[in-house]
Design a protein around this motif. Sequence first.
Motif, PDB file in Angstrom:
ATOM      1  N   MET A  43     -38.012 -10.022  35.305  1.00 46.23           N
ATOM      2  CA  MET A  43     -38.541  -9.301  34.184  1.00 46.23           C
ATOM      3  C   MET A  43     -40.061  -9.392  34.248  1.00 46.23           C
ATOM      4  SD  MET A  43     -38.153 -10.112  30.106  1.00 46.23           S
ATOM      5  CE  MET A  43     -36.634  -9.260  29.878  1.00 46.23           C
ATOM      6  N   GLU A  44     -40.712  -8.260  34.136  1.00 48.35           N
ATOM      7  CA  GLU A  44     -42.171  -8.222  34.130  1.00 48.35           C
ATOM      8  C   GLU A  44     -42.660  -7.869  32.732  1.00 48.35           C
ATOM      9  OE1 GLU A  44     -45.845  -5.889  36.275  1.00 48.35           O
ATOM     10  OE2 GLU A  44     -43.913  -5.985  37.276  1.00 48.35           O
ATOM     11  N   LEU A  45     -43.584  -8.653  32.223  1.00 51.46           N
ATOM     12  CA  LEU A  45     -44.149  -8.438  30.896  1.00 51.46           C
ATOM     13  C   LEU A  45     -45.656  -8.262  31.014  1.00 51.46           C
ATOM     14  CD1 LEU A  45     -42.224 -11.351  29.228  1.00 51.46           C
ATOM     15  CD2 LEU A  45     -41.780  -8.956  28.821  1.00 51.46           C
ATOM     16  N   THR A  46     -46.213  -7.438  30.158  1.00 50.26           N
ATOM     17  CA  THR A  46     -47.664  -7.262  30.109  1.00 50.26           C
ATOM     18  C   THR A  46     -48.153  -7.526  28.689  1.00 50.26           C
ATOM     19  OG1 THR A  46     -47.430  -4.898  29.677  1.00 50.26           O
ATOM     20  CG2 THR A  46     -47.670  -5.554  31.982  1.00 50.26           C
ATOM     21  N   GLY A  47     -49.443  -7.751  28.546  1.00 51.07           N
ATOM     22  CA  GLY A  47     -50.014  -8.026  27.229  1.00 51.07           C
ATOM     23  C   GLY A  47     -49.822  -9.467  26.789  1.00 51.07           C
ATOM     24  N   ILE A  48     -49.543 -10.363  27.719  1.00 55.16           N
ATOM     25  CA  ILE A  48     -49.296 -11.768  27.412  1.00 55.16           C
ATOM     26  C   ILE A  48     -50.615 -12.538  27.441  1.00 55.16           C
ATOM     27  CG2 ILE A  48     -48.059 -13.857  28.106  1.00 55.16           C
ATOM     28  CD1 ILE A  48     -46.287 -11.494  27.103  1.00 55.16           C
ATOM     29  N   ASP A  49     -50.901 -13.259  26.359  1.00 55.31           N
ATOM     30  CA  ASP A  49     -52.122 -14.067  26.281  1.00 55.31           C
ATOM     31  C   ASP A  49     -51.924 -15.453  26.864  1.00 55.31           C
ATOM     32  OD1 ASP A  49     -53.499 -11.998  24.994  1.00 55.31           O
ATOM     33  OD2 ASP A  49     -52.870 -12.691  23.018  1.00 55.31           O
ATOM     34  N   GLU A  50     -50.764 -16.065  26.545  1.00 59.11           N
ATOM     35  CA  GLU A  50     -50.546 -17.456  26.945  1.00 59.11           C
ATOM     36  C   GLU A  50     -49.058 -17.773  27.015  1.00 59.11           C
ATOM     37  OE1 GLU A  50     -51.803 -21.892  25.324  1.00 59.11           O
ATOM     38  OE2 GLU A  50     -52.688 -20.123  24.414  1.00 59.11           O
ATOM     39  N   VAL A  51     -48.690 -18.635  27.957  1.00 57.77           N
ATOM     40  CA  VAL A  51     -47.335 -19.173  28.030  1.00 57.77           C
ATOM     41  C   VAL A  51     -47.361 -20.479  27.243  1.00 57.77           C
ATOM     42  CG1 VAL A  51     -45.517 -20.054  29.532  1.00 57.77           C
ATOM     43  CG2 VAL A  51     -46.931 -18.133  30.295  1.00 57.77           C
ATOM     44  N   GLU A  52     -46.722 -20.470  26.073  1.00 58.35           N
ATOM     45  CA  GLU A  52     -46.720 -21.635  25.183  1.00 58.35           C
ATOM     46  C   GLU A  52     -45.771 -22.722  25.675  1.00 58.35           C
ATOM     47  OE1 GLU A  52     -48.613 -21.988  22.408  1.00 58.35           O
ATOM     48  OE2 GLU A  52     -49.512 -19.995  22.527  1.00 58.35           O
ATOM     49  N   SER A  53     -44.598 -22.302  26.158  1.00 58.11           N
ATOM     50  CA  SER A  53     -43.571 -23.246  26.578  1.00 58.11           C
ATOM     51  C   SER A  53     -42.677 -22.577  27.613  1.00 58.11           C
ATOM     52  CB  SER A  53     -42.740 -23.663  25.363  1.00 58.11           C
ATOM     53  OG  SER A  53     -41.619 -24.420  25.742  1.00 58.11           O
ATOM     54  N   LEU A  54     -42.214 -23.385  28.588  1.00 57.74           N
ATOM     55  CA  LEU A  54     -41.331 -22.843  29.620  1.00 57.74           C
ATOM     56  C   LEU A  54     -40.331 -23.911  30.031  1.00 57.74           C
ATOM     57  CD1 LEU A  54     -40.599 -20.702  31.824  1.00 57.74           C
ATOM     58  CD2 LEU A  54     -42.269 -21.838  33.273  1.00 57.74           C
ATOM     59  N   THR A  55     -39.036 -23.592  29.857  1.00 56.38           N
ATOM     60  CA  THR A  55     -37.953 -24.415  30.381  1.00 56.38           C
ATOM     61  C   THR A  55     -37.008 -23.472  31.117  1.00 56.38           C
ATOM     62  OG1 THR A  55     -36.474 -24.195  28.467  1.00 56.38           O
ATOM     63  CG2 THR A  55     -38.107 -25.985  28.394  1.00 56.38           C
ATOM     64  N   GLU A  56     -35.965 -24.018  31.718  1.00 56.29           N
ATOM     65  CA  GLU A  56     -34.986 -23.145  32.387  1.00 56.29           C
ATOM     66  C   GLU A  56     -34.150 -22.353  31.386  1.00 56.29           C
ATOM     67  OE1 GLU A  56     -32.596 -25.023  35.333  1.00 56.29           O
ATOM     68  OE2 GLU A  56     -34.301 -25.422  36.638  1.00 56.29           O
ATOM     69  N   GLU A  57     -34.188 -22.739  30.098  1.00 53.87           N
ATOM     70  CA  GLU A  57     -33.401 -22.060  29.072  1.00 53.87           C
ATOM     71  C   GLU A  57     -34.223 -21.180  28.138  1.00 53.87           C
ATOM     72  OE1 GLU A  57     -32.989 -25.592  29.362  1.00 53.87           O
ATOM     73  OE2 GLU A  57     -31.419 -25.205  30.829  1.00 53.87           O
ATOM     74  N   GLN A  58     -35.565 -21.364  28.098  1.00 56.89           N
ATOM     75  CA  GLN A  58     -36.358 -20.596  27.139  1.00 56.89           C
ATOM     76  C   GLN A  58     -37.826 -20.515  27.564  1.00 56.89           C
ATOM     77  OE1 GLN A  58     -37.286 -22.126  23.085  1.00 56.89           O
ATOM     78  NE2 GLN A  58     -36.129 -20.333  22.425  1.00 56.89           N
ATOM     79  N   VAL A  59     -38.424 -19.352  27.272  1.00 57.21           N
ATOM     80  CA  VAL A  59     -39.856 -19.141  27.466  1.00 57.21           C
ATOM     81  C   VAL A  59     -40.426 -18.708  26.119  1.00 57.21           C
ATOM     82  CG1 VAL A  59     -41.621 -17.859  28.721  1.00 57.21           C
ATOM     83  CG2 VAL A  59     -39.454 -18.344  29.819  1.00 57.21           C
TER      84      VAL A  59
END
Length: 74
Positions: free
Chosen positions: A1-17
């Motif tokens: 999945m490609e997303l645009t307009g993202i400022d920051e990745v707050e949290s990333l796990t294998e189950e949730q972004v």
Amino acid sequence: MELTGIDEVESLTEEQVILSSALGMIAIDGRGIKMDSFSSEKGELLITGEIDGFYYYGKTDKNEKRGVFARLFK
């Protein structure tokens, strides 16, 4: 999945972004989620894995969890 307009990745796990954008917060739920690339300069994010849910938290009401389809089909 490609997303645009993202400022920051707050949290990333294998189950949730959890992401922040100019329009609000975004949560993506799934399995085996991995971040392939992120460009903070361009605001582009590429993730892979099985996506089960995509939720948008608008800036006007951060407590309301709304699915993309719920917003499209009001």
